[in-house]
Write a protein that holds these residues in place. Sequence first.
Motif, PDB file in Angstrom:
ATOM      1  N   GLN A   1     -18.776 -96.295  17.850  1.00  0.00           N
ATOM      2  CA  GLN A   1     -17.739 -97.290  18.083  1.00  0.00           C
ATOM      3  C   GLN A   1     -17.398 -98.004  16.788  1.00  0.00           C
ATOM      4  OE1 GLN A   1     -20.045 -99.777  20.848  1.00  0.00           O
ATOM      5  NE2 GLN A   1     -19.933-101.431  19.351  1.00  0.00           N
TER       6      GLN A   1
ATOM      7  N   ASP B   1     -14.834-101.565  15.285  1.00  0.00           N
ATOM      8  CA  ASP B   1     -13.937-102.703  15.510  1.00  0.00           C
ATOM      9  C   ASP B   1     -12.680-102.509  14.662  1.00  0.00           C
ATOM     10  OD1 ASP B   1     -13.172-105.449  16.161  1.00  0.00           O
ATOM     11  OD2 ASP B   1     -13.902-106.016  14.178  1.00  0.00           O
TER      12      ASP B   1
ATOM     13  N   THR C   1      -9.055-105.467  17.926  1.00  0.00           N
ATOM     14  CA  THR C   1     -10.136-106.075  18.697  1.00  0.00           C
ATOM     15  C   THR C   1     -10.693-107.332  18.019  1.00  0.00           C
ATOM     16  OG1 THR C   1     -11.539-104.348  17.725  1.00  0.00           O
ATOM     17  CG2 THR C   1     -10.850-104.042  20.000  1.00  0.00           C
TER      18      THR C   1
ATOM     19  N   ARG D   1     -11.414-110.908  19.820  1.00  0.00           N
ATOM     20  CA  ARG D   1     -12.324-111.804  19.103  1.00  0.00           C
ATOM     21  C   ARG D   1     -11.595-112.420  17.912  1.00  0.00           C
ATOM     22  NH1 ARG D   1     -17.574-109.354  16.028  1.00  0.00           N
ATOM     23  NH2 ARG D   1     -15.903-108.184  15.036  1.00  0.00           N
TER      24      ARG D   1
ATOM     25  N   LYS E   1     -15.139 -95.136  20.257  1.00  0.00           N
ATOM     26  CA  LYS E   1     -14.730 -96.294  21.057  1.00  0.00           C
ATOM     27  C   LYS E   1     -14.313 -97.444  20.151  1.00  0.00           C
ATOM     28  CE  LYS E   1     -16.416 -99.254  24.830  1.00  0.00           C
ATOM     29  NZ  LYS E   1     -17.570 -99.572  25.704  1.00  0.00           N
TER      30      LYS E   1
ATOM     31  N   GLN F   1     -14.053-101.350  19.833  1.00  0.00           N
ATOM     32  CA  GLN F   1     -14.448-102.644  20.380  1.00  0.00           C
ATOM     33  C   GLN F   1     -15.051-103.499  19.275  1.00  0.00           C
ATOM     34  OE1 GLN F   1     -17.325-101.576  23.493  1.00  0.00           O
ATOM     35  NE2 GLN F   1     -18.957-102.397  22.227  1.00  0.00           N
TER      36      GLN F   1
END
Length: 245
Positions: free
Chosen positions: A2, A4, A24, A53, A241, A243
């Motif tokens: 994953q 960001d 994200t 965030r 992913k 996130q």
Amino acid sequence: MQVDLNADLAEACGVDEALLQRVTSANICCGVHAGGAEHIAQALVWAKENGVRVGAHPSFPDRENFGRKNMDLPPNELRAWLLYQLGAVQTLCNSVGMEMAYVKPHGALYNQSAQDIDLANLIAQTIREFNPKLKLMGLSGSLHIQAAQNAGLGAISEVFADRRYLPDGSLVPRSRPDATVSSDDEAVAQVLQMVRDGSVTAVDGSRVAVQADSICLHGDGAHALEFADKIRKALADNGIKIQAA
């Protein structure tokens, strides 16, 4: 696997609402190098609506040059500017019920502190004084990460989709014509290499190790939204992913 995706927002570039549907993490300009209170407040509302965030994005007091001019401020003066900016964003976060999660220096402050341990430590120590729960987002492999550890802060190692790298892992200065990646396809390939292989190819052809916790997508480009969509698609197609780190 994953990663960001972050972007610099509240800089009055006009694409914040759409970009906040694609990233994200949002680096919120503190109104010193660009933007203003109204841009910060609106970006925070949109970030909350999209579950993004947020972190503060403080700079040198250099609005004339978009915070991209190197400065040598006395430590007490820089500390005051940092606290001023963090306090402004925190207050506006409180007003909309958002948590400020990290701090990422902007522009020249980012680049100088990545190579100056005294400056990096000052930033990290000021963040800790303000709120020890905040993380420091900084250039992968740089003194940002060391300074965060010195101050007992969490660190987020950042890489750049559209910036070229020097053999020592630093970014090619914006004053050079080869500072940015010239095509979207090349930028996508660079992102995939950084995330999957943990390395980036420097301008001399050498490979530099990186830790890609977060990828910066610049939001002030002419085709920022299209570029963000291409990066997101490439990551999804490769089973990565997206996130917050």
